[in-house]
Design a protein around this motif. Structure first.
Motif, PDB file in Angstrom:
ATOM      1  N   ILE A   1      74.895   5.152 -40.209  1.00 37.95           N
ATOM      2  CA  ILE A   1      76.143   4.899 -39.474  1.00 37.95           C
ATOM      3  C   ILE A   1      75.816   4.919 -37.982  1.00 37.95           C
ATOM      4  CG2 ILE A   1      78.448   5.827 -38.970  1.00 37.95           C
ATOM      5  CD1 ILE A   1      78.275   7.255 -41.723  1.00 37.95           C
ATOM      6  N   ARG A   2      76.531   4.108 -37.211  1.00 43.13           N
ATOM      7  CA  ARG A   2      76.416   4.128 -35.742  1.00 43.13           C
ATOM      8  C   ARG A   2      77.795   4.404 -35.156  1.00 43.13           C
ATOM      9  NH1 ARG A   2      71.495   2.922 -32.702  1.00 43.13           N
ATOM     10  NH2 ARG A   2      69.996   2.977 -34.394  1.00 43.13           N
ATOM     11  N   ALA A   3      77.849   5.077 -34.022  1.00 45.22           N
ATOM     12  CA  ALA A   3      79.144   5.368 -33.379  1.00 45.22           C
ATOM     13  C   ALA A   3      78.992   5.313 -31.868  1.00 45.22           C
ATOM     14  CB  ALA A   3      79.658   6.744 -33.806  1.00 45.22           C
TER      15      ALA A   3
ATOM     16  N   THR B   1      82.904   2.764 -34.947  1.00 49.19           N
ATOM     17  CA  THR B   1      81.775   3.038 -35.850  1.00 49.19           C
ATOM     18  C   THR B   1      81.383   1.782 -36.639  1.00 49.19           C
ATOM     19  OG1 THR B   1      83.255   3.722 -37.657  1.00 49.19           O
ATOM     20  CG2 THR B   1      82.435   5.455 -36.189  1.00 49.19           C
ATOM     21  N   THR B   2      80.112   1.721 -37.000  1.00 46.65           N
ATOM     22  CA  THR B   2      79.653   0.690 -37.954  1.00 46.65           C
ATOM     23  C   THR B   2      78.922   1.412 -39.079  1.00 46.65           C
ATOM     24  OG1 THR B   2      77.507   0.364 -36.860  1.00 46.65           O
ATOM     25  CG2 THR B   2      79.341  -1.017 -36.111  1.00 46.65           C
TER      26      THR B   2
ATOM     27  N   LEU C   1      73.985  -2.376 -38.109  1.00 49.10           N
ATOM     28  CA  LEU C   1      74.624  -3.046 -36.979  1.00 49.10           C
ATOM     29  C   LEU C   1      74.509  -2.187 -35.718  1.00 49.10           C
ATOM     30  CD1 LEU C   1      77.830  -4.374 -38.762  1.00 49.10           C
ATOM     31  CD2 LEU C   1      76.093  -5.804 -37.693  1.00 49.10           C
ATOM     32  N   LEU C   2      73.918  -2.751 -34.648  1.00 47.29           N
ATOM     33  CA  LEU C   2      73.831  -2.054 -33.370  1.00 47.29           C
ATOM     34  C   LEU C   2      75.009  -2.478 -32.501  1.00 47.29           C
ATOM     35  CD1 LEU C   2      70.038  -2.691 -32.585  1.00 47.29           C
ATOM     36  CD2 LEU C   2      71.021  -0.787 -33.852  1.00 47.29           C
TER      37      LEU C   2
ATOM     38  N   TYR D   1      80.054  -6.024 -29.073  1.00 46.69           N
ATOM     39  CA  TYR D   1      79.131  -7.008 -29.645  1.00 46.69           C
ATOM     40  C   TYR D   1      78.324  -6.309 -30.726  1.00 46.69           C
ATOM     41  CZ  TYR D   1      80.175  -9.443 -25.260  1.00 46.69           C
ATOM     42  OH  TYR D   1      80.812 -10.047 -24.195  1.00 46.69           O
ATOM     43  N   LEU D   2      78.247  -6.916 -31.907  1.00 48.07           N
ATOM     44  CA  LEU D   2      77.519  -6.312 -33.030  1.00 48.07           C
ATOM     45  C   LEU D   2      76.285  -7.156 -33.341  1.00 48.07           C
ATOM     46  CD1 LEU D   2      80.435  -5.329 -35.440  1.00 48.07           C
ATOM     47  CD2 LEU D   2      79.341  -3.954 -33.682  1.00 48.07           C
TER      48      LEU D   2
END
Length: 471
Positions: A223-225, A235-236, A270-271, A282-283
């Protein structure tokens, strides 16, 4: 009765375009290390890329104007004894960059404005405190010389680069591998994601978790936040069925998402890159060949899909230019540096406008290079918003400012909490005069070498101009 169907937005027609072939950076051996970092860092002066290197870790630093084929003998920044995993430019000094490595250290480097003749091997300061590889570094957005590092030892450390000291160690908050760490706009809070499937919001100075969400996305992948406007968190992650998702969360009600959207079934993490001035996220997925972008607003559904930039080649990493490095005369609102296997390709995001005048609505005042606080002020509890600058006349980078590291006498204060390190028991007073002489001589030699390197570089440039003129 007429009804408006299409949502009004000045960013609805943003489009991405790659630069021409002669404006790319060719022949760069981009690192093949398995790591979810972006491998690239950009500022208004330089682009830095983590590269393959035998016998240790290295990254290459190129002036933005030095496009085309990169000489295979171009100097690298070498000094780590294992692969470099993350790099980040200091937001308050365009000539200072930090690097994190598998060798458990963080190094801070001063990059000269001219192209050096040899590899840069001596960092300004080496920060040692992690016991396992360090995969994340991030500078504080408003305080001078404050650097965060996070490693595979589940430890987050905040450093004062100006003294080489550890300011804070957040060691009991994460039970597993940390995936990413992000600051809020004024640097008072951190958001972290972890392999234990929790998103934590941390006040680093109080060393306490102020909000926590378990399983914002049901899947097992990373997960990214990041923080977005008004303190919300974006979050992604992945659903239980391995579909990629994005979510928007409010700290005041962390249980339920404001928005949760599914995207596709690709497996790349996804960053997210966030532009606070336009509220666009932007992903970029590693291994994807596209960049999706969304606008975040206060009206439902809160996260609005704008468009997708697509290309044929997958991306190995991505750099994101700060707002002050963009060309305002061309209505450029973002610029990415997409890493391929052997090159770096800038991609320009533009809002189509007919007028050649400065577009006030696209370019509100944006954070500039001046810090709002000193490290000690921030540590004592002060907060300050970034010092803003106008882009009306374009941004001119400041000339090289040297990073000065002042080592404090370790006898004057207790050592910071962390791994103990042995110190020599010799009588320092006995050796100090001779040692001072040697250090002074080394400084003088370094200055001479730097002056000669600059002279050689200037002569090489003149020779190139002369040769080009006689062809």
């Amino acid at each position: 009765m007429s009804r408006r169907v299409v949502r009004q937005s000045k960013f609805r027609h943003v489009f991405g375009q790659p630069v021409k072939a002669d404006q790319m950076y060719e022949d760069i051996r981009v690192s093949k290390v398995t790591c979810d970092s972006s491998f690239c860092a950009v500022n208004p002066k330089f682009v830095a890329i983590i590269v393959e290197s035998g016998g240790g870790g290295a990254f290459i630093v190129l002036p933005l104007a030095k496009t085309g084929r990169v000489d295979k003998n171009h100097p690298l920044v070498t000094g780590h004894t294992a692969p470099v995993l993350d790099i980040d430019w200091c937001p308050h000094n365009d000539n200072v960059i930090a690097s994190a490595s598998e060798d458990t250290t963080v190094m801070v480097w001063q990059i000269p404005d001219y192209v050096p003749v040899r590899n840069i091997t001596e960092p300004v300061v080496t920060l040692e405190g992690h016991s396992k590889r360090v995969s994340i570094i991030s500078w504080h957005p408003t305080a001078r010389n404050v650097l965060l590092s996070a490693g595979c030892d589940n430890l987050v450390i905040l450093w004062n680069v100006g003294t080489g000291e550890m300011l804070l160690a957040l060691d009991d908050m994460h039970t597993d591998l940390i995936y990413n760490v992000g600051w809020n706009r004024n640097g008072s809070l951190l958001v972290t994601t972890c392999k234990d499937k929790k998103v934590r919001v941390i006040d680093p100075r109080k060393q306490q978790i102020i909000a926590e969400k378990t399983k914002p996305h049901d899947g097992t992948r990373p997960i990214r936040a990041i923080f977005v406007a008004d303190g919300k968190i974006f979050t992604t992650g992945f659903s239980r069925m391995s579909e990629r998702q994005l979510g928007l969360w409010d700290l005041n009600n962390f249980e339920e998402p404001i928005a949760l959207q599914e995207m596709d079934t690709s497996n790349g993490v996804l960053l997210p890159f966030y532009d606070a001035d336009s509220s666009i996220v932007y992903l970029c997925g590693k291994g994807d060949s596209s960049i999706r972008y969304f606008e975040i607003t206060d009206e439902a559904p809160y996260v609005h899909y704008l468009n997708t930039y697509s290309s044929k080649e997958p991306q190995r990493g991505m750099g994101f230019m700060p707002k002050r490095g963009l060309d305002v005369s061309k209505c450029e609102i973002a610029r990415f540096f997409k890493l391929h296997e052997r090159k770096c390709e800038p991609i320009v995001m533009t809002v189509p406008r007919k007028s050649d005048l400065f577009q006030d609505d696209l370019y509100p005042d944006t954070p500039g290079p001046e810090p709002a606080l000193e490290a000690d002020e921030w540590l004592s509890g002060k907060d300050a918003e970034p010092i803003l600058i106008s882009l009306r006349d374009g941004y001119v980078p400041i000339k090289n400012r040297e990073l000065k590291v002042v080592k404090k006498n370790i006898l004057d204060s207790k050592p910071p909490p962390g791994p103990r390190r042995s110190h020599s028991t010799c009588d320092s007073d006995y050796f100090s005069p001779a040692l001072e002489e040697v250090l002074e001589e080394i400084r003088a030699l370094k200055e001479t070498v730097q002056a000669q390197e600059k002279r050689i570089s200037d002569l090489e440039n003149k020779l190139c101009q002369f040769t080009n003129g006689t062809d």
